[in-house]
Design a protein around this motif. Structure first.
Motif, PDB file in Angstrom:
ATOM      1  N   CYS A  41       0.755  -1.239   0.076  1.00 59.87           N
ATOM      2  CA  CYS A  41       0.080  -0.076  -0.194  1.00 59.87           C
ATOM      3  C   CYS A  41       1.045   1.204  -0.015  1.00 59.87           C
ATOM      4  N   ARG A  42       0.344   2.413  -0.699  1.00 59.70           N
ATOM      5  CA  ARG A  42       0.870   3.761  -0.442  1.00 59.70           C
ATOM      6  C   ARG A  42       0.538   4.367   0.596  1.00 59.70           C
ATOM      7  N   ASP A  43       1.635   4.997   1.627  1.00 57.94           N
ATOM      8  CA  ASP A  43       1.101   5.911   2.537  1.00 57.94           C
ATOM      9  C   ASP A  43       0.692   7.086   2.131  1.00 57.94           C
ATOM     10  N   VAL A  44      -0.463   7.418   2.341  1.00 59.54           N
ATOM     11  CA  VAL A  44      -0.950   8.690   2.004  1.00 59.54           C
ATOM     12  C   VAL A  44      -1.008  10.133   3.065  1.00 59.54           C
ATOM     13  N   GLY A  45      -0.807   9.558   4.369  1.00 62.89           N
ATOM     14  CA  GLY A  45      -0.792  10.447   5.381  1.00 62.89           C
ATOM     15  C   GLY A  45      -1.315  10.043   6.604  1.00 62.89           C
ATOM     16  N   LYS A  46      -1.433  10.875   7.709  1.00 62.19           N
ATOM     17  CA  LYS A  46      -1.883  10.448   8.875  1.00 62.19           C
ATOM     18  C   LYS A  46      -3.211  11.425   9.456  1.00 62.19           C
ATOM     19  N   VAL A  47      -4.143  10.715  10.114  1.00 64.46           N
ATOM     20  CA  VAL A  47      -5.071  11.856  10.739  1.00 64.46           C
ATOM     21  C   VAL A  47      -5.374  11.430  12.104  1.00 64.46           C
ATOM     22  N   THR A  48      -5.572  12.264  12.774  1.00 66.83           N
ATOM     23  CA  THR A  48      -5.818  12.281  14.361  1.00 66.83           C
ATOM     24  C   THR A  48      -7.174  12.857  14.465  1.00 66.83           C
ATOM     25  N   VAL A  49      -7.823  11.811  15.058  1.00 61.94           N
ATOM     26  CA  VAL A  49      -9.324  12.164  15.351  1.00 61.94           C
ATOM     27  C   VAL A  49      -9.633  12.195  16.916  1.00 61.94           C
ATOM     28  N   SER A  50     -10.617  13.008  17.172  1.00 56.29           N
ATOM     29  CA  SER A  50     -10.956  12.931  18.796  1.00 56.29           C
ATOM     30  C   SER A  50     -12.526  12.966  18.978  1.00 56.29           C
ATOM     31  N   VAL A  51     -12.988  12.629  20.103  1.00 54.08           N
ATOM     32  CA  VAL A  51     -14.308  12.649  20.508  1.00 54.08           C
ATOM     33  C   VAL A  51     -14.271  12.683  22.022  1.00 54.08           C
ATOM     34  N   MET A  52     -15.539  13.459  22.720  1.00 50.79           N
ATOM     35  CA  MET A  52     -15.570  13.295  23.921  1.00 50.79           C
ATOM     36  C   MET A  52     -15.728  12.081  24.707  1.00 50.79           C
ATOM     37  N   ASP A  53     -14.847  11.858  25.590  1.00 51.49           N
ATOM     38  CA  ASP A  53     -14.387  10.444  26.337  1.00 51.49           C
ATOM     39  C   ASP A  53     -15.354  10.673  27.575  1.00 51.49           C
ATOM     40  N   HIS A  54     -15.734  11.749  27.900  1.00 46.65           N
ATOM     41  CA  HIS A  54     -16.552  11.700  29.215  1.00 46.65           C
ATOM     42  C   HIS A  54     -17.346  12.963  29.229  1.00 46.65           C
ATOM     43  N   VAL A  55     -18.305  12.915  30.057  1.00 45.96           N
ATOM     44  CA  VAL A  55     -19.381  13.965  29.934  1.00 45.96           C
ATOM     45  C   VAL A  55     -19.541  14.505  31.314  1.00 45.96           C
ATOM     46  N   GLY A  56     -18.929  15.450  31.685  1.00 48.78           N
ATOM     47  CA  GLY A  56     -18.805  16.268  33.188  1.00 48.78           C
ATOM     48  C   GLY A  56     -17.956  15.066  33.668  1.00 48.78           C
ATOM     49  N   HIS A 102      -3.295   4.008   0.606  1.00 48.99           N
ATOM     50  CA  HIS A 102      -4.072   3.791  -0.653  1.00 48.99           C
ATOM     51  C   HIS A 102      -3.600   2.258  -1.231  1.00 48.99           C
ATOM     52  N   CYS A 103      -4.387   1.401  -0.974  1.00 51.36           N
ATOM     53  CA  CYS A 103      -4.190  -0.217  -1.145  1.00 51.36           C
ATOM     54  C   CYS A 103      -4.802  -0.606  -2.565  1.00 51.36           C
ATOM     55  N   GLY A 104      -5.567   0.189  -3.308  1.00 55.34           N
ATOM     56  CA  GLY A 104      -6.227  -0.489  -4.320  1.00 55.34           C
ATOM     57  C   GLY A 104      -7.665  -1.042  -3.775  1.00 55.34           C
ATOM     58  N   ARG A 105      -8.454  -1.372  -4.660  1.00 62.18           N
ATOM     59  CA  ARG A 105      -9.843  -1.895  -4.222  1.00 62.18           C
ATOM     60  C   ARG A 105      -9.677  -3.125  -3.901  1.00 62.18           C
ATOM     61  N   HIS A 106     -10.618  -3.291  -2.948  1.00 59.81           N
ATOM     62  CA  HIS A 106     -10.799  -4.488  -1.904  1.00 59.81           C
ATOM     63  C   HIS A 106     -12.107  -5.038  -2.207  1.00 59.81           C
ATOM     64  N   GLU A 107     -12.309  -5.411  -3.515  1.00 54.21           N
ATOM     65  CA  GLU A 107     -13.840  -5.928  -3.502  1.00 54.21           C
ATOM     66  C   GLU A 107     -13.982  -7.563  -3.551  1.00 54.21           C
ATOM     67  N   ARG A 108     -15.086  -8.166  -3.401  1.00 53.14           N
ATOM     68  CA  ARG A 108     -15.064  -9.582  -3.270  1.00 53.14           C
ATOM     69  C   ARG A 108     -15.596  -9.986  -4.956  1.00 53.14           C
ATOM     70  N   ALA A 109     -14.988 -11.161  -5.208  1.00 55.59           N
ATOM     71  CA  ALA A 109     -14.924 -11.418  -6.375  1.00 55.59           C
ATOM     72  C   ALA A 109     -16.500 -11.680  -6.906  1.00 55.59           C
ATOM     73  N   PRO A 110     -16.899 -11.265  -8.174  1.00 56.51           N
ATOM     74  CA  PRO A 110     -18.444 -11.312  -8.215  1.00 56.51           C
ATOM     75  C   PRO A 110     -18.978 -12.582  -8.449  1.00 56.51           C
ATOM     76  N   MET A 111     -20.094 -13.010  -7.840  1.00 55.23           N
ATOM     77  CA  MET A 111     -20.795 -14.316  -7.936  1.00 55.23           C
ATOM     78  C   MET A 111     -20.774 -14.741  -9.368  1.00 55.23           C
ATOM     79  N   LYS A 112     -20.812 -16.002  -9.436  1.00 57.15           N
ATOM     80  CA  LYS A 112     -20.984 -16.494 -10.930  1.00 57.15           C
ATOM     81  C   LYS A 112     -22.006 -17.739 -10.697  1.00 57.15           C
ATOM     82  N   ILE A 113     -22.757 -18.093 -11.864  1.00 56.76           N
ATOM     83  CA  ILE A 113     -23.736 -19.232 -12.093  1.00 56.76           C
ATOM     84  C   ILE A 113     -23.082 -19.654 -13.097  1.00 56.76           C
TER      85      ILE A 113
END
Length: 129
Positions: A41-56, A102-113
């Motif tokens: 995979c190709r490194d495209v960057g870093k993200v840092t995210v945050s949420v409230m981990d406590h309320v009062g 970015h690793c490319g598409r990760h799709e399941r193989a289509p189902m066939k009959i």
């Protein structure tokens, strides 16, 4: 007539609160590499995210906090053109760093009959949605 505890009255609105963190259409296309496998995979960057981990004085459910951090990281990584994220550490004080790839598409193989023809040959057809 019953008297309501002031603490209970203050907590009721919080119990009904929805944090509103949702996976957007871009984030739906981003997978999480929990096993850390980002080989090729190709490194495209870093993200840092945050949420409230406590309320009062009350801590929020740790699993819910982790889920919300992952959703935010997937949404943010999509804006960088990433299709895969990997956590760079555990959540701390409601914040967590993630690597975006970015690793490319990760799709399941289509189902066939398969269909047997009168002459004994076999044909394969994809199943349409």
């Amino acid at each position: 007539m019953k008297r309501w505890s002031p603490l209970l009255v203050l907590c009721l609105p919080l119990a009904a609160c929805s944090w509103g963190i949702k996976l957007d259409s871009g984030g739906e296309k981003v997978r999480t590499a929990w096993n850390g496998d980002v080989e090729g995979c190709r490194d495209v960057g870093k993200v840092t995210v945050s949420v409230m981990d406590h309320v009062g004085p009350m801590d929020r459910n740790g699993l819910k906090v982790r889920d919300e951090l992952e959703v935010l990281a997937r949404n943010e990584a999509a804006t960088l053109g990433a299709d895969t994220i990997k956590p760079l550490g555990d959540p701390r004080d409601g914040e967590q760093p993630w690597a975006a790839y970015h690793c490319g598409r990760h799709e399941r193989a289509p189902m066939k009959i398969e269909q047997k023809n009168a002459d004994g040959s076999t044909e394969t057809f994809p199943i349409k949605n």
